[in-house]
Design a protein around this motif. Structure first.
Motif, short mmCIF file in Angstrom:
data_model
loop_
_atom_site.label_atom_id
_atom_site.label_comp_id
_atom_site.label_asym_id
_atom_site.label_seq_id
_atom_site.Cartn_x
_atom_site.Cartn_y
_atom_site.Cartn_z
N GLN A 1 0.74 -1.28 -0.17
CA GLN A 1 0.03 -0.08 -0.12
C GLN A 1 0.95 1.26 -0.01
O GLN A 1 0.77 2.32 -0.80
CB GLN A 1 -0.95 -0.15 1.24
N ASP A 2 1.88 1.20 0.83
CA ASP A 2 2.70 2.47 0.88
C ASP A 2 3.87 2.50 -0.23
O ASP A 2 4.45 3.24 -0.51
CB ASP A 2 3.49 2.30 2.15
N GLN B 1 0.92 1.81 -4.62
CA GLN B 1 0.11 3.03 -3.76
C GLN B 1 -1.03 3.26 -4.63
O GLN B 1 -0.76 3.20 -5.93
CB GLN B 1 0.98 3.95 -3.77
#
Ligand code: ASP
Ligand code: MG
Length: 370
Positions: free
Chosen positions: A41-42, A46
């Motif tokens: 996710q980071d 993303q």
């Protein structure tokens, strides 16, 4: 403080899991899963959506099968029930989750086992009982992801995966399942859905299961319905290997594989790939990553496309027959090459009935007597 009874009790990992090492390992897997999803996710992914499919923890499915078998002897299942529930509460506690996460489902489970006690086990009751493993694991994972700020949301495969009524090996109705997933996914914009593998339900809502080790197939169906960019399965091996390292000493890791060979390998009985998993991915052109939980940073095996890699070595599966002999399958070698390679690995054994396999395309099969 998340603990309902005041102070979080002091515990050490060895206290918690001294009697159940497999379950002790499970909470680390959940932690790792959280880290992996957060990393995606980071990092590279993303802005992209993720969805998770989870199977039961450790040996839970086997334990639930034992409980189901013990139903006729009233009372006999009680100890087994206590043990499996306790193990799940411990995993949940080790993750710092409140007991309330499992309270409802564990109470439901107890009352179901009570109501079925004394009955002969049927395949319908199998599906109702055994599916609880996935209910608990997804409750734990969803709660963990929510607690770590990742919006984990528990979603019900009993509502989404629609099957016929063939208990213990139900067939999935692909179109209605896809429709149900599409409808549900409209509400998944900000959440990270966590769905059960292995289970589904009939149109009337009767719980079914898809066959042992069926969670990868559930994942592939979800990936297909969501038109996923890729599908990733996490295993206790680093990826796909040329054989099961416990049975084939020369097993080597394979970095890259085509869809069709992977499908053949699943059909040949390689435990790492459920035979049904590849079909949805192949027809939708979704790449599959097979990764190892032990080393989440490692590359894993990437399965995509229709071109067999030039440097792909022969692939082996070995399974024991009831008469003590071993059934051997080899993909990607001629009969002579397969026999020669076998003799290098196991010079003492006797090869019998060599020929083309009837089940797996382009595969040599033979039986071995030790
Ligand atoms: N929990 C189920 C089983 O053990 C499904 C799975 O693991 O994929 O068979
Ligand atoms: Mg399982």
């Amino acid at each position: 403080n998340k603990w309902p009874h005041g102070q979080r009790p002091g515990w050490s990992e060895s206290d918690l899991f001294s009697r159940n090492k497999t379950m002790g390992f499970q909470y680390k897997i959940v932690l790792n899963l959280g880290k992996i999803l957060r990393g995606r996710q980071d990092g590279a992914d993303q802005g992209k959506k993720q969805a998770v499919v989870v199977s039961a923890m450790g040996k839970t499915t086997n334990a639930l099968e034992e409980i189901w078998q013990a139903l006729p002897q009233a009372g006999a299942a009680a100890l087994l029930v206590d043990a499996i529930l306790e193990a799940h509460f411990k995993v949940s506690k080790a993750l710092d989750l409140p007991a309330s996460v499992l309270n409802k489902s564990t109470a439901d489970f107890r009352s179901m086992v009570d109501s079925l006690a004394g009955q002969q086990p049927s395949s319908a009751t199998y599906d109702s009982i055994v599916g609880f493993g996935e209910r608990w694991s997804t409750e734990i994972v969803a709660a963990h992801l929510a607690a770590r700020g990742m919006n984990g949301e528990w979603v019900s495969a009993w509502d989404l995966v629609q099957t016929n009524g063939e208990h213990r090996s139900a067939m999935v109705h692909l179109t209605s399942t896809k429709d149900a997933i599409h409808a549900a996914a409209k509400n998944w914009h900000t959440s990270l859905p966590v769905m059960q593998g292995f289970v589904g339900a009939t149109e009337e809502g009767v719980p079914t299961t898809l066959g042992r080790e069926g969670s990868d197939f559930s994942g592939a169906l979800l990936a297909e319905a969501l038109n996923a960019e890729m599908f990733c399965v996490w295993k206790d091996v680093p990826g796909v290997m040329t054989g099961d390292p416990r049975k084939w000493p020369a097993a080597k890791f394979i970095p890259h594989l085509d869809h069709k060979t992977a499908e053949a390998l699943g059909l040949a009985g390689a435990g790492v790939l459920h035979p049904d998993t590849m079909a949805p991915l192949r027809r939708s052109g979704i790449p599959l990553w097979v990764n190892g939980f032990m080393d989440p940073e490692a590359k894993g095996t990437r399965i995509e496309g229709d071109t067999v890699p030039d440097d792909l070595p022969p692939l082996w599966t070995l399974s024991s027959l009831s008469d003590g002999r071993t059934e051997v399958r080899c993909i990607g070698a001629s009969e002579e090459e397969a026999k020669a390679e076998w003799r290098v690995q196991f010079p003492q054994s006797h090869i019998q009935s060599v020929g083309l396999d009837a089940i797996v395309p382009q595969c040599i099969r033979f039986i071995v007597k030790n």
